[in-house]
Design an enzyme around this catalytic site. Structure first.
Site, PDB file in Angstrom:
ATOM      1  N   ASP A  34       8.717  36.748 -66.674  1.00 62.01           N
ATOM      2  CA  ASP A  34       9.266  35.614 -65.928  1.00 62.01           C
ATOM      3  C   ASP A  34      10.747  35.902 -65.664  1.00 62.01           C
ATOM      4  O   ASP A  34      11.529  36.052 -66.610  1.00 62.01           O
ATOM      5  CB  ASP A  34       9.088  34.355 -66.777  1.00 62.01           C
ATOM      6  CG  ASP A  34       9.573  33.104 -66.084  1.00 62.01           C
ATOM      7  OD1 ASP A  34      10.377  33.191 -65.128  1.00 62.01           O
ATOM      8  OD2 ASP A  34       9.159  32.011 -66.509  1.00 62.01           O
ATOM      9  N   GLY A  73       6.886  28.941 -55.600  1.00 60.61           N
ATOM     10  CA  GLY A  73       6.903  30.287 -56.157  1.00 60.61           C
ATOM     11  C   GLY A  73       8.099  30.540 -57.063  1.00 60.61           C
ATOM     12  O   GLY A  73       8.526  29.663 -57.824  1.00 60.61           O
ATOM     13  N   VAL A  74       8.652  31.728 -56.942  1.00 55.95           N
ATOM     14  CA  VAL A  74       9.742  32.107 -57.836  1.00 55.95           C
ATOM     15  C   VAL A  74      10.991  31.259 -57.554  1.00 55.95           C
ATOM     16  O   VAL A  74      11.766  30.949 -58.463  1.00 55.95           O
ATOM     17  CB  VAL A  74      10.008  33.634 -57.733  1.00 55.95           C
ATOM     18  CG1 VAL A  74      10.637  34.032 -56.421  1.00 55.95           C
ATOM     19  CG2 VAL A  74      10.826  34.117 -58.906  1.00 55.95           C
ATOM     20  N   ASP A  75      11.167  30.854 -56.303  1.00 61.34           N
ATOM     21  CA  ASP A  75      12.297  29.988 -55.915  1.00 61.34           C
ATOM     22  C   ASP A  75      12.249  28.674 -56.710  1.00 61.34           C
ATOM     23  O   ASP A  75      13.244  28.255 -57.317  1.00 61.34           O
ATOM     24  CB  ASP A  75      12.182  29.727 -54.400  1.00 61.34           C
ATOM     25  CG  ASP A  75      13.428  29.129 -53.777  1.00 61.34           C
ATOM     26  OD1 ASP A  75      14.450  29.013 -54.475  1.00 61.34           O
ATOM     27  OD2 ASP A  75      13.374  28.786 -52.578  1.00 61.34           O
ATOM     28  N   GLY A 124       4.499  36.876 -52.304  1.00 58.85           N
ATOM     29  CA  GLY A 124       3.811  35.611 -52.559  1.00 58.85           C
ATOM     30  C   GLY A 124       3.407  34.953 -51.263  1.00 58.85           C
ATOM     31  O   GLY A 124       2.656  35.537 -50.473  1.00 58.85           O
ATOM     32  N   VAL A 125       3.945  33.772 -50.986  1.00 61.50           N
ATOM     33  CA  VAL A 125       3.523  33.034 -49.787  1.00 61.50           C
ATOM     34  C   VAL A 125       3.916  33.755 -48.495  1.00 61.50           C
ATOM     35  O   VAL A 125       3.323  33.483 -47.451  1.00 61.50           O
ATOM     36  CB  VAL A 125       4.048  31.574 -49.767  1.00 61.50           C
ATOM     37  CG1 VAL A 125       3.470  30.773 -50.919  1.00 61.50           C
ATOM     38  CG2 VAL A 125       5.549  31.522 -49.769  1.00 61.50           C
ATOM     39  N   TYR A 126       4.861  34.691 -48.541  1.00 62.68           N
ATOM     40  CA  TYR A 126       5.235  35.402 -47.317  1.00 62.68           C
ATOM     41  C   TYR A 126       4.277  36.546 -46.988  1.00 62.68           C
ATOM     42  O   TYR A 126       4.424  37.208 -45.951  1.00 62.68           O
ATOM     43  CB  TYR A 126       6.687  35.873 -47.372  1.00 62.68           C
ATOM     44  CG  TYR A 126       7.690  34.758 -47.059  1.00 62.68           C
ATOM     45  CD1 TYR A 126       7.267  33.446 -46.839  1.00 62.68           C
ATOM     46  CD2 TYR A 126       9.049  35.026 -46.978  1.00 62.68           C
ATOM     47  CE1 TYR A 126       8.183  32.432 -46.554  1.00 62.68           C
ATOM     48  CE2 TYR A 126       9.970  34.014 -46.685  1.00 62.68           C
ATOM     49  CZ  TYR A 126       9.533  32.727 -46.480  1.00 62.68           C
ATOM     50  OH  TYR A 126      10.448  31.733 -46.192  1.00 62.68           O
TER      51      TYR A 126
HETATM   52  P1  ADP Z   1       7.890  34.953 -51.064  1.00 62.42           P
HETATM   53  O1  ADP Z   1       7.983  33.630 -50.343  1.00 62.42           O
HETATM   54  O2  ADP Z   1       9.091  35.827 -50.808  1.00 62.42           O
HETATM   55  O3  ADP Z   1       6.576  35.641 -50.853  1.00 62.42           O
HETATM   56  P2  ADP Z   1       7.054  33.898 -53.687  1.00 62.42           P
HETATM   57  O4  ADP Z   1       7.914  33.148 -54.636  1.00 62.42           O
HETATM   58  O5  ADP Z   1       5.934  33.144 -53.051  1.00 62.42           O
HETATM   59  O6  ADP Z   1       8.056  34.560 -52.623  1.00 62.42           O
HETATM   60  O7  ADP Z   1       6.447  35.162 -54.436  1.00 62.42           O
HETATM   61  C1  ADP Z   1       7.166  36.331 -54.724  1.00 62.42           C
HETATM   62  C2  ADP Z   1       6.637  36.928 -56.010  1.00 62.42           C
HETATM   63  O8  ADP Z   1       7.237  36.252 -57.117  1.00 62.42           O
HETATM   64  C3  ADP Z   1       5.106  36.800 -56.220  1.00 62.42           C
HETATM   65  O9  ADP Z   1       4.607  38.059 -56.679  1.00 62.42           O
HETATM   66  C4  ADP Z   1       5.011  35.734 -57.318  1.00 62.42           C
HETATM   67  O10 ADP Z   1       3.848  35.915 -58.131  1.00 62.42           O
HETATM   68  C5  ADP Z   1       6.267  36.030 -58.115  1.00 62.42           C
HETATM   69  N1  ADP Z   1       6.736  34.974 -59.041  1.00 62.42           N
HETATM   70  C6  ADP Z   1       6.470  33.646 -59.050  1.00 62.42           C
HETATM   71  N2  ADP Z   1       7.103  33.055 -60.086  1.00 62.42           N
HETATM   72  C7  ADP Z   1       7.802  34.036 -60.743  1.00 62.42           C
HETATM   73  C8  ADP Z   1       8.638  34.075 -61.897  1.00 62.42           C
HETATM   74  N3  ADP Z   1       8.915  32.976 -62.603  1.00 62.42           N
HETATM   75  N4  ADP Z   1       9.161  35.272 -62.288  1.00 62.42           N
HETATM   76  C9  ADP Z   1       8.912  36.419 -61.580  1.00 62.42           C
HETATM   77  N5  ADP Z   1       8.128  36.442 -60.481  1.00 62.42           N
HETATM   78  C10 ADP Z   1       7.578  35.262 -60.063  1.00 62.42           C
END
Ligand code: ADP
Length: 175
Positions: A9, A31-33, A123-125
């Site tokens: 994480d 997501g990670v944001d 992720g969602v992108y």
């Molecule tokens: P994007 O919109 O750029 O695709 P996302 O947040 O949807 O960004 O996903 C980017 C990556 O971050 C994905 O592989 C997702 O599984 C991962 N992710 C989500 N939460 C966390 C976290 N807490 N720590 C690290 N990676 C994460």
């Protein structure tokens, strides 16, 4: 400079700076944001509002990076970058490379000695983990002399398959 790949994480990483896969609004998201904003607390949103009020009134374009303090995170800084959104026909991988390059440059500019990256765009992108890992590799190897101040670049992947893709593409660069 040490390059490492771990499954974990990103909000828990004890590094100088973590990179956020943000959206152009810089106002948080899923997501990670979302995870980074939850862990950092409301102070991070305030810092992001300040970026919008000053340097990026129209929002942060894909491929660029901008930093704020880390608020309540263990990291001192959050470097926000915006991946290209495949679902919006943003399919140029060089924009993804730019996300990694601009974030690394921002880390150097901040004087960070360690920086952690998520799989920007995976992720969602809608990018495949392999494409993201290749983009990270390109950014790291294109201008390696630029990263002189960095002691560690850590890729922190949230799932085993994404971590495996990064290991495959970066293992020969890893310590
Ligand atoms: P994007 O919109 O750029 O695709 P996302 O947040 O949807 O960004 O996903 C980017 C990556 O971050 C994905 O592989 C997702 O599984 C991962 N992710 C989500 N939460 C966390 C976290 N807490 N720590 C690290 N990676 C994460």
């Amino acid at each position: 400079m040490r390059i490492t790949v771990v499954e974990g994480d990103i909000t828990e990483q004890d590094v100088s700076a973590i990179v956020n896969a943000a959206n152009s609004s810089l106002m948080g998201g899923g997501g990670v944001d979302g995870a980074i904003h939850r862990a950092a607390g409301p102070g991070l949103l305030e810092h992001c509002r300040a970026l919008r009020a000053t340097r990026w009134p129209e929002g942060l374009p894909p491929g660029r990076a901008a930093s704020t303090p880390g608020a309540r995170l263990p990291a001192d800084w959050v470097i926000h970058t915006v991946g290209p959104n495949r679902h919006a026909d943003e399919t140029d991988p060089s924009v993804l490379v730019s996300c990694f390059r601009e974030s690394l440059l921002e880390a150097v500019r901040l004087g960070a000695d360690s920086v952690a990256f998520p799989a920007i765009g995976a992720g969602v992108y809608g990018w495949a983990a392999d494409d993201v890992a290749r983009a990270a590799r390109r950014a790291l190897t294109e201008e390696p002399t630029h990263w002189a101040g960095l002691v560690e670049v850590r890729f922190v992947l949230f799932s085993a398959p994404v971590a495996a893709a990064f290991r495959e593409h970066l293992s020969d660069l890893c310590a």
